[in-house]
Design a protein around this motif. Structure first.
Motif, PDB file in Angstrom:
ATOM      1  N   SER A   8     -49.818 -29.727 -33.932  1.00  0.00           N
ATOM      2  CA  SER A   8     -48.773 -30.201 -33.023  1.00  0.00           C
ATOM      3  C   SER A   8     -48.562 -31.689 -33.180  1.00  0.00           C
ATOM      4  N   GLY A   9     -47.316 -32.118 -32.895  1.00  0.00           N
ATOM      5  CA  GLY A   9     -46.996 -33.535 -32.952  1.00  0.00           C
ATOM      6  C   GLY A   9     -46.778 -34.058 -34.342  1.00  0.00           C
ATOM      7  N   GLY A  10     -46.492 -33.176 -35.300  1.00  0.00           N
ATOM      8  CA  GLY A  10     -46.310 -33.610 -36.679  1.00  0.00           C
ATOM      9  C   GLY A  10     -44.980 -34.289 -36.906  1.00  0.00           C
ATOM     10  N   ASN A  11     -43.910 -33.507 -36.929  1.00  0.00           N
ATOM     11  CA  ASN A  11     -42.592 -34.047 -37.214  1.00  0.00           C
ATOM     12  C   ASN A  11     -41.845 -34.316 -35.914  1.00  0.00           C
ATOM     13  N   ALA A  12     -41.671 -35.587 -35.608  1.00  0.00           N
ATOM     14  CA  ALA A  12     -40.980 -35.961 -34.382  1.00  0.00           C
ATOM     15  C   ALA A  12     -39.501 -35.647 -34.505  1.00  0.00           C
ATOM     16  N   SER A  13     -38.936 -35.103 -33.436  1.00  0.00           N
ATOM     17  CA  SER A  13     -37.496 -34.852 -33.417  1.00  0.00           C
ATOM     18  C   SER A  13     -36.974 -35.147 -32.022  1.00  0.00           C
ATOM     19  N   LEU A  14     -35.689 -35.444 -31.961  1.00  0.00           N
ATOM     20  CA  LEU A  14     -35.015 -35.772 -30.716  1.00  0.00           C
ATOM     21  C   LEU A  14     -34.197 -34.568 -30.297  1.00  0.00           C
ATOM     22  N   LYS A  15     -34.375 -34.103 -29.075  1.00  0.00           N
ATOM     23  CA  LYS A  15     -33.778 -32.854 -28.632  1.00  0.00           C
ATOM     24  C   LYS A  15     -32.448 -33.086 -27.914  1.00  0.00           C
ATOM     25  N   SER A  68     -33.655 -35.278 -22.997  1.00  0.00           N
ATOM     26  CA  SER A  68     -34.247 -34.174 -23.751  1.00  0.00           C
ATOM     27  C   SER A  68     -34.549 -32.985 -22.859  1.00  0.00           C
ATOM     28  N   GLN A  69     -35.083 -33.266 -21.670  1.00  0.00           N
ATOM     29  CA  GLN A  69     -35.395 -32.176 -20.736  1.00  0.00           C
ATOM     30  C   GLN A  69     -34.128 -31.462 -20.281  1.00  0.00           C
ATOM     31  N   ALA A  70     -33.071 -32.233 -20.030  1.00  0.00           N
ATOM     32  CA  ALA A  70     -31.810 -31.615 -19.616  1.00  0.00           C
ATOM     33  C   ALA A  70     -31.284 -30.694 -20.705  1.00  0.00           C
ATOM     34  N   ALA A  71     -31.342 -31.149 -21.958  1.00  0.00           N
ATOM     35  CA  ALA A  71     -30.877 -30.322 -23.076  1.00  0.00           C
ATOM     36  C   ALA A  71     -31.718 -29.060 -23.212  1.00  0.00           C
ATOM     37  N   HIS A  72     -33.030 -29.212 -23.090  1.00  0.00           N
ATOM     38  CA  HIS A  72     -33.930 -28.055 -23.207  1.00  0.00           C
ATOM     39  C   HIS A  72     -33.631 -27.016 -22.127  1.00  0.00           C
ATOM     40  N   ARG A  73     -33.428 -27.467 -20.921  1.00  0.00           N
ATOM     41  CA  ARG A  73     -33.126 -26.535 -19.832  1.00  0.00           C
ATOM     42  C   ARG A  73     -31.766 -25.868 -20.053  1.00  0.00           C
ATOM     43  N   MET A  74     -30.800 -26.638 -20.538  1.00  0.00           N
ATOM     44  CA  MET A  74     -29.454 -26.124 -20.710  1.00  0.00           C
ATOM     45  C   MET A  74     -29.417 -24.969 -21.720  1.00  0.00           C
ATOM     46  N   VAL A  75     -30.178 -25.102 -22.797  1.00  0.00           N
ATOM     47  CA  VAL A  75     -30.124 -24.084 -23.856  1.00  0.00           C
ATOM     48  C   VAL A  75     -31.105 -22.945 -23.609  1.00  0.00           C
ATOM     49  N   SER A  76     -31.870 -23.013 -22.520  1.00  0.00           N
ATOM     50  CA  SER A  76     -32.880 -21.986 -22.257  1.00  0.00           C
ATOM     51  C   SER A  76     -32.268 -20.640 -21.900  1.00  0.00           C
ATOM     52  N   GLY A  77     -31.020 -20.664 -21.403  1.00  0.00           N
ATOM     53  CA  GLY A  77     -30.393 -19.417 -20.979  1.00  0.00           C
ATOM     54  C   GLY A  77     -30.866 -18.927 -19.633  1.00  0.00           C
ATOM     55  N   GLN A  78     -31.636 -19.740 -18.941  1.00  0.00           N
ATOM     56  CA  GLN A  78     -32.190 -19.349 -17.649  1.00  0.00           C
ATOM     57  C   GLN A  78     -31.401 -20.011 -16.514  1.00  0.00           C
ATOM     58  N   ARG A  79     -30.765 -19.225 -15.695  1.00  0.00           N
ATOM     59  CA  ARG A  79     -29.968 -19.761 -14.593  1.00  0.00           C
ATOM     60  C   ARG A  79     -30.765 -20.700 -13.678  1.00  0.00           C
ATOM     61  N   PRO A  80     -32.028 -20.398 -13.339  1.00  0.00           N
ATOM     62  CA  PRO A  80     -32.784 -21.299 -12.457  1.00  0.00           C
ATOM     63  C   PRO A  80     -33.018 -22.690 -13.047  1.00  0.00           C
ATOM     64  N   GLU A  81     -32.795 -22.852 -14.363  1.00  0.00           N
ATOM     65  CA  GLU A  81     -33.015 -24.160 -14.985  1.00  0.00           C
ATOM     66  C   GLU A  81     -31.820 -25.092 -14.834  1.00  0.00           C
ATOM     67  N   PRO A  97     -23.170 -26.370 -10.131  1.00  0.00           N
ATOM     68  CA  PRO A  97     -22.155 -25.934 -11.093  1.00  0.00           C
ATOM     69  C   PRO A  97     -22.823 -25.363 -12.341  1.00  0.00           C
ATOM     70  N   GLY A  98     -22.138 -24.435 -13.020  1.00  0.00           N
ATOM     71  CA  GLY A  98     -22.718 -23.710 -14.143  1.00  0.00           C
ATOM     72  C   GLY A  98     -22.811 -24.493 -15.434  1.00  0.00           C
ATOM     73  N   VAL A  99     -23.091 -23.751 -16.515  1.00  0.00           N
ATOM     74  CA  VAL A  99     -23.398 -24.369 -17.805  1.00  0.00           C
ATOM     75  C   VAL A  99     -22.225 -25.171 -18.358  1.00  0.00           C
ATOM     76  N   ALA A 100     -21.014 -24.680 -18.226  1.00  0.00           N
ATOM     77  CA  ALA A 100     -19.858 -25.385 -18.780  1.00  0.00           C
ATOM     78  C   ALA A 100     -19.718 -26.773 -18.154  1.00  0.00           C
ATOM     79  N   ARG A 101     -19.826 -26.834 -16.819  1.00  0.00           N
ATOM     80  CA  ARG A 101     -19.736 -28.120 -16.130  1.00  0.00           C
ATOM     81  C   ARG A 101     -20.945 -28.988 -16.465  1.00  0.00           C
ATOM     82  N   LEU A 102     -22.091 -28.368 -16.579  1.00  0.00           N
ATOM     83  CA  LEU A 102     -23.307 -29.113 -16.912  1.00  0.00           C
ATOM     84  C   LEU A 102     -23.179 -29.748 -18.296  1.00  0.00           C
ATOM     85  N   TYR A 103     -22.612 -28.994 -19.254  1.00  0.00           N
ATOM     86  CA  TYR A 103     -22.466 -29.538 -20.610  1.00  0.00           C
ATOM     87  C   TYR A 103     -21.496 -30.720 -20.611  1.00  0.00           C
TER      88      TYR A 103
END
Length: 329
Positions: free
Chosen positions: A82-89, A193-206, A278-284
């Motif tokens: 873990s922690g090998g290749n750093a990337s920006l989410k 990064s956290q906002a992006a991760h939650r947005m693409v999770s497909g989970q409404r509670p996120e 508001p839903g995913v479209a507004r969030l994006y």
């Protein structure tokens, strides 16, 4: 060496050293603590100050493999990698569905396969980089209509450039600068990064927590500019108020663009799964606006050095295998 490594690892754990870095540090500490000495033919190694000259020698690689094996047995191979290749989410909407975009923190240019590569630190995208190539498990973009494809291209490029700009200021922050500003820059990147991760999770509670992440990312960026110029920051939450203050310090961003931003009290409720965010479209859309607001803020914070400098990286010369997993001679 088990008892020594157990003792050393507890110390490294207290220092919160990442697992991937511990084998080499533990080996160095074995020498520094006098736990081991080496006789390699006519060469006697008992002075840890001279270890840097030996990292490519076979005996050092053998010892490193032994220490690394101890760690793999203790924590498991996946954890050690873990922690090998750093990337920006980030996030990218395609056909009204959000996908993850994983932007390499640095542009890498191969010099010698398995051994040497240049790592470039840049305030944006570098030569030959295509941001759409970093969209994770996305659809075939060639099947999109031209206008839709152009939108994806432009948004992916902008997202990658802005994430790189924040990262560049984070890693090049002057050592004599205000470290509270540095922390705010780091927080901006973390919460985006956290906002992006939650947005693409497909989970409404996120969705609710993702709105809170965007709120904090915007706050951190605006407060970073204000503190960078004044040495202090306001302890308030309304973005319109923070933007008005940041505009006095050079931030160029139209105030009307945040006029429809949700109230902080509502966002605080959404954070805990309450209310109806508001839903995913507004969030994006809010995510895209936040990226631009953050970009306007980062442009007012001067990096510690110029963009485009490169570092030639040698892949773990102390390992018996190179970056391709091949045994060195």
């Amino acid at each position: 060496m088990d008892h020594w490594l157990d003792f050393i690892d507890r110390g490294l754990n207290d220092q919160e050293v990442p697992l991937s870095q511990r084998p080499l540090q533990a080996l160095m500490m074995l020498f520094r603590e006098g736990a081991i000495e080496v006789n390699a033919g006519d060469e006697r190694i008992d002075d840890p100050k001279n270890l840097g000259k030996s990292v490519e020698k076979l005996w050092f690689r053998v010892l490193f493999d032994a220490v690394e094996y101890w760690y793999v047995e203790r924590y498991g191979a996946p954890a050690m990698k873990s922690g090998g290749n750093a990337s920006l989410k980030g996030a990218q909407m395609i056909r009204e569905v959000p996908f993850a975009i994983s932007v390499p923190a640095n542009r890498n240019v191969l010099e010698e396969e398995g051994e040497l590569a240049w790592m470039y630190f840049e305030d944006g995208l570098g030569e030959g980089e295509d941001a759409t190539a970093w969209i994770v498990d996305g659809p075939d973009l060639s099947k999109l209509e031209s206008e839709a494809r152009e939108t994806v291209d432009a948004e992916a490029k902008r997202t990658a450039e802005i994430l790189r700009a924040i990262e560049f200021r984070r890693v090049t922050f002057p050592s004599d600068g205000d470290h509270e500003v540095h922390k705010l820059i780091q927080s901006t990147l973390t919460y985006l990064s956290q906002a992006a991760h939650r947005m693409v999770s497909g989970q409404r509670p996120e969705i609710g927590p993702a709105w809170f992440d965007l709120q904090v990312a915007n706050e951190a960026a605006l407060k970073a500019v204000i503190r960078n110029d004044t040495g202090k920051q306001p302890h308030i939450h309304p973005l319109d108020d923070l933007l008005r203050r940041a505009q006095q310090h050079g931030v160029l961003f139209e105030s009307s663009r945040i006029s429809g931003w949700p109230r902080f009290s509502d966002i605080s409720c959404w954070r805990y799964g309450q209310g109806s965010p508001p839903g995913v479209a507004r969030l994006y859309s809010a995510y895209q606006m936040s990226l631009e607001l953050v970009s306007a803020c980062m442009s007012q914070i001067k990096p510690g050095m110029g963009s485009g400098f490169g570092v030639l990286i040698r892949y773990t010369p102390w390992g018996t295998k190179n970056a391709l997993g091949e045994y060195r001679e």
